[in-house]
Motif scaffolding. Structure first.
Motif, PDB file in Angstrom:
ATOM      1  N   GLU A 465       0.776  -0.983   0.069  1.00  0.00           N
ATOM      2  CA  GLU A 465      -0.126   0.036   0.044  1.00  0.00           C
ATOM      3  C   GLU A 465       1.074   1.369   0.065  1.00  0.00           C
ATOM      4  OE1 GLU A 465      -2.228   0.062   3.533  1.00  0.00           O
ATOM      5  OE2 GLU A 465      -0.733  -0.299   4.791  1.00  0.00           O
ATOM      6  N   THR A 466       0.330   2.516  -0.337  1.00  0.00           N
ATOM      7  CA  THR A 466       1.015   3.701  -0.485  1.00  0.00           C
ATOM      8  C   THR A 466       0.611   4.607   0.779  1.00  0.00           C
ATOM      9  OG1 THR A 466       1.116   3.472  -2.900  1.00  0.00           O
ATOM     10  CG2 THR A 466       1.359   5.597  -1.803  1.00  0.00           C
ATOM     11  N   VAL A 467       1.721   4.985   1.590  1.00  0.00           N
ATOM     12  CA  VAL A 467       1.486   5.671   2.645  1.00  0.00           C
ATOM     13  C   VAL A 467       2.086   6.987   2.772  1.00  0.00           C
ATOM     14  CG1 VAL A 467       1.019   3.913   4.086  1.00  0.00           C
ATOM     15  CG2 VAL A 467       3.314   4.722   4.034  1.00  0.00           C
ATOM     16  N   PRO A 468       1.714   8.113   3.212  1.00  0.00           N
ATOM     17  CA  PRO A 468       2.600   9.438   3.321  1.00  0.00           C
ATOM     18  C   PRO A 468       3.736   9.043   3.805  1.00  0.00           C
ATOM     19  CG  PRO A 468       0.678   9.514   4.821  1.00  0.00           C
ATOM     20  CD  PRO A 468       0.604   8.416   4.106  1.00  0.00           C
ATOM     21  N   GLY A 474       9.329   3.115  10.222  1.00  0.00           N
ATOM     22  CA  GLY A 474       8.558   1.819  10.952  1.00  0.00           C
ATOM     23  C   GLY A 474       8.058   0.583  10.185  1.00  0.00           C
ATOM     24  N   ARG A 475       7.787   1.345   8.915  1.00  0.00           N
ATOM     25  CA  ARG A 475       7.015   0.066   8.075  1.00  0.00           C
ATOM     26  C   ARG A 475       8.007  -0.523   7.147  1.00  0.00           C
ATOM     27  NH1 ARG A 475       1.680   1.404   7.160  1.00  0.00           N
ATOM     28  NH2 ARG A 475       1.442  -0.847   6.173  1.00  0.00           N
ATOM     29  N   ILE A 476       7.389  -1.591   6.621  1.00  0.00           N
ATOM     30  CA  ILE A 476       8.565  -2.373   5.689  1.00  0.00           C
ATOM     31  C   ILE A 476       8.274  -2.002   4.318  1.00  0.00           C
ATOM     32  CG2 ILE A 476       9.099  -4.789   4.989  1.00  0.00           C
ATOM     33  CD1 ILE A 476       7.808  -5.552   7.786  1.00  0.00           C
ATOM     34  N   SER A 477       9.654  -1.721   3.581  1.00  0.00           N
ATOM     35  CA  SER A 477       9.411  -1.254   2.301  1.00  0.00           C
ATOM     36  C   SER A 477       9.161  -2.232   1.535  1.00  0.00           C
ATOM     37  CB  SER A 477      11.058  -0.799   1.993  1.00  0.00           C
ATOM     38  OG  SER A 477      11.099  -0.169   0.732  1.00  0.00           O
ATOM     39  N   ALA A 478       8.355  -1.831   0.433  1.00  0.00           N
ATOM     40  CA  ALA A 478       8.008  -2.779  -0.745  1.00  0.00           C
ATOM     41  C   ALA A 478       8.576  -2.587  -2.041  1.00  0.00           C
ATOM     42  CB  ALA A 478       6.383  -2.628  -0.932  1.00  0.00           C
ATOM     43  N   GLU A 479       9.295  -1.440  -1.938  1.00  0.00           N
ATOM     44  CA  GLU A 479      10.108  -0.862  -3.129  1.00  0.00           C
ATOM     45  C   GLU A 479      11.522  -0.593  -2.727  1.00  0.00           C
ATOM     46  OE1 GLU A 479       8.708   2.828  -4.330  1.00  0.00           O
ATOM     47  OE2 GLU A 479       8.247   3.428  -2.388  1.00  0.00           O
ATOM     48  N   ILE A 497      11.963   0.596   7.033  1.00  0.00           N
ATOM     49  CA  ILE A 497      12.092   2.060   6.680  1.00  0.00           C
ATOM     50  C   ILE A 497      12.343   2.874   7.894  1.00  0.00           C
ATOM     51  CG2 ILE A 497      11.057   4.146   5.624  1.00  0.00           C
ATOM     52  CD1 ILE A 497       9.353   2.217   4.001  1.00  0.00           C
ATOM     53  N   THR A 498      13.414   3.602   8.028  1.00  0.00           N
ATOM     54  CA  THR A 498      13.738   4.310   9.137  1.00  0.00           C
ATOM     55  C   THR A 498      13.685   5.925   9.053  1.00  0.00           C
ATOM     56  OG1 THR A 498      16.179   4.494   8.630  1.00  0.00           O
ATOM     57  CG2 THR A 498      15.355   2.507   9.934  1.00  0.00           C
ATOM     58  N   THR A 525       5.479  10.014  -0.861  1.00  0.00           N
ATOM     59  CA  THR A 525       4.798   9.009  -0.369  1.00  0.00           C
ATOM     60  C   THR A 525       5.697   7.725  -0.634  1.00  0.00           C
ATOM     61  OG1 THR A 525       3.939   8.450  -2.619  1.00  0.00           O
ATOM     62  CG2 THR A 525       2.401   9.675  -1.027  1.00  0.00           C
ATOM     63  N   PHE A 526       5.528   6.742   0.185  1.00  0.00           N
ATOM     64  CA  PHE A 526       6.369   5.194  -0.077  1.00  0.00           C
ATOM     65  C   PHE A 526       5.500   4.127   0.094  1.00  0.00           C
ATOM     66  CE2 PHE A 526       9.171   8.403   1.725  1.00  0.00           C
ATOM     67  CZ  PHE A 526      10.426   8.111   1.636  1.00  0.00           C
TER      68      PHE A 526
END
Length: 531
Positions: A465-468, A474-479, A497-498, A525-526
């Motif tokens: 999913e895309t988040v701001p 703290g989330r895990i990168s998908a890209e 992601i830090t 966004t990431f």
């Protein structure tokens, strides 16, 4: 500037070379020393084969030692003479009155360089010649660059969740190779030179420690020389890998010329590696996308190497690209020592001249590939992007520039006059942009300490999913996100992601750098793994 990693002296090989042809045949070749202009017979060194008429499209007469080049020359000569009415692809049918000269010289391998049913024969011949030249016993020519070669070796060495020791300053292509193969990376990081902020080599001790901690790892995959030309102890890495019972694979994309002059380091196969990928189009005068994949098959299976290579290669290889690889190999075999000698002299003279400019530094000394020219600008206060813009305006685009460095690529195609003209423009631009000296900043690509949560393959196929940006830490990168230059990932699929990583990427963007491969290069966004 001098980095401390040792350079291995160039040595010959006295081992038999067994070339694995794709038909399953083996051609034994006894190679008592490296194949080069000194070891070829006098008639092979002659610039023109006396049995053939002179062809200005082959100025050095390479066709007699380059079967793919010979096929390309024959086909294009027929096309130019109006003797062809091809009823096969490519669709332009050798006409230039439709889309223009952009298709000039575009010849397919199958049905162009040779017949559709026979082209594998000159291709296998050319690849066998390259295997012998590099001291390998397996070789393939790729028309998809070292990107394809890295992915093929990843597929060949392991899979099914196996671990592999990998340099963290890897090229993007290798990371995607891990995705394709389902390999789990055990990262090893390079040492850093504190004065320049640039990476040195990965220490042998780091690889040994990683192999000890992960005894089920299926191999070691390193990049050497690095993007900035730093070199490591490949013989030491080979020993460490082989003691652990696994192969050593080397991405040597930037250094197809290594091993062909006593003033150059050994190439990876000479140093004991089991496989290497090198770009014929980067350091040699081959067509863009041309690359060579080489291996010794004591620890790698020829059949699996072939399957891995074919899995991600095109079934419609460009004959123009493969012929140019063949021609570059023939040129290196015959004239490599002389051309590499000129290259060494040109770069050495350039480093001396640049070192006399106040505030300018260059990477030099042990641990530096001697034909790599890395210009350090921090002491001049000049900004690398401004210098790069001047060089582009002068018709002299460079490979890389960031705030503190400019990296032109000098190859065996350059001569003293060309390098001197480039230096005049470069030095004038530095002087025009000179300001207060500053401390160099280490790029995030060289300092990232990843926290891997999921394997690259797991992350690649997971829902995302895309988040701001404010919610990304703290989330895990998908890209995969990499500042360019140097194109080394700061974030990779499956990594945490830090806030530091986000800030370092923003700093690159604010400084004028390119944020490559990100779904949102603005970094607003990431893409993250869905919860």
């Amino acid at each position: 500037m001098m980095l401390s990693s040792p350079i291995i002296a160039c040595q010959g090989s006295a081992t038999p070379v067994v070339v694995h042809l794709r038909s399953g045949q083996r051609k034994a070749m006894q190679q008592t020393r490296p194949v080069n202009s000194d070891t070829l017979a006098p008639d092979q060194r002659h610039p023109h084969d006396p049995r053939l008429p002179h062809d200005p499209r082959d100025p050095r007469g390479l066709r007699s030692d380059a079967p793919l080049l010979a096929g390309w020359l024959s086909f294009t000569a027929q096309a130019a003479a109006g003797e062809l009415t091809p009823m096969s692809v490519p669709g332009h049918k050798q006409r230039q009155d439709l889309t223009g000269a952009v298709v000039a010289g575009d010849v397919p391998l199958y049905g162009g360089v040779d017949s559709i049913k026979h082209a594998d024969v000159p291709l296998s011949d050319a690849e066998a010649r390259a295997a012998a030249l590099w001291g390998a016993d397996w070789c393939r020519f790729s028309v998809a660059g070292s990107t394809h070669g890295n992915q093929a070796l990843a597929l060949a060495v392991g899979g099914d969740g196996r671990e592999i020791v990998v340099t963290r300053i890897l090229h993007r292509s290798l990371l995607l190779g891990l995705v394709l193969a389902g390999l789990r990376p055990v990262w090893v990081r390079p040492e850093l030179d504190q004065k320049t902020g640039l990476p040195a080599a990965v220490a042998v001790s780091s690889v040994r420690a990683a192999l000890k901690e992960h005894p089920d790892a299926c191999g070691v995959f390193l990049g050497d020389p690095s993007y900035v030309g730093t070199t490591g102890d490949l013989a030491g890495h080979a020993a460490a890998a082989h003691e652990a019972g696994v192969p050593l694979l080397i991405d040597q994309a930037w250094a197809a010329h290594l091993g062909f002059h006593p003033g150059l380091p050994e190439h990876a196969i000479q140093a004991g590696a089991d496989a290497m990928v090198t770009s014929a189009h980067k350091a040699l005068p081959a067509y863009t996308q041309g690359a060579i994949v080489l291996a010794r098959t004591e620890r790698l299976q020829p059949a699996r190497l072939n399957r891995a290579f074919e899995a991600t290669h095109t079934t419609s290889p460009a004959g123009s690209i493969t012929a140019s690889i063949d021609a570059a190999r023939a040129l290196l075999a015959r004239d490599g020592r002389d051309l590499c000698g000129r290259l060494l002299r040109c770069v050495a003279a350039a480093k001396i001249q640049l070192a006399q400019v106040p505030g300018v530094g260059v990477l030099d000394g042990p641990g530096i590939e001697p034909t790599k020219l890395v210009v350090l600008l921090a002491g001049t206060g000049a900004h690398g992007y401004a210098v790069e813009a001047d060089l582009v305006a002068a018709g002299m685009p460079v490979e890389s520039a960031d705030r503190d460095t400019v990296i032109p690529i000098v190859t065996i195609a350059d001569d003293e006059d060309q390098v001197a003209a480039f230096l005049d423009v470069l030095i004038a631009s530095i002087e025009a942009h000179r300001s207060a000296p500053r401390t160099p900043v280490t790029a995030a690509s060289w300092t990232v300490v990843p926290e891997t949560v999921l394997s690259p393959r797991e992350a690649f196929f997971a829902d995302n999913e895309t988040v701001p940006a404010t919610a990304a830490a703290g989330r895990i990168s998908a890209e995969l996100i990499a500042p360019y230059p140097p194109g080394v990932p700061v974030l990779a699929p499956g990594e945490l992601i830090t806030a530091d990583a986000i800030e370092s990427l923003r700093q690159v963007k604010a400084d004028g750098g390119r944020i490559a491969y990100a779904a949102d290069p603005s970094l607003e966004t990431f893409q993250v793994i869905a919860r």
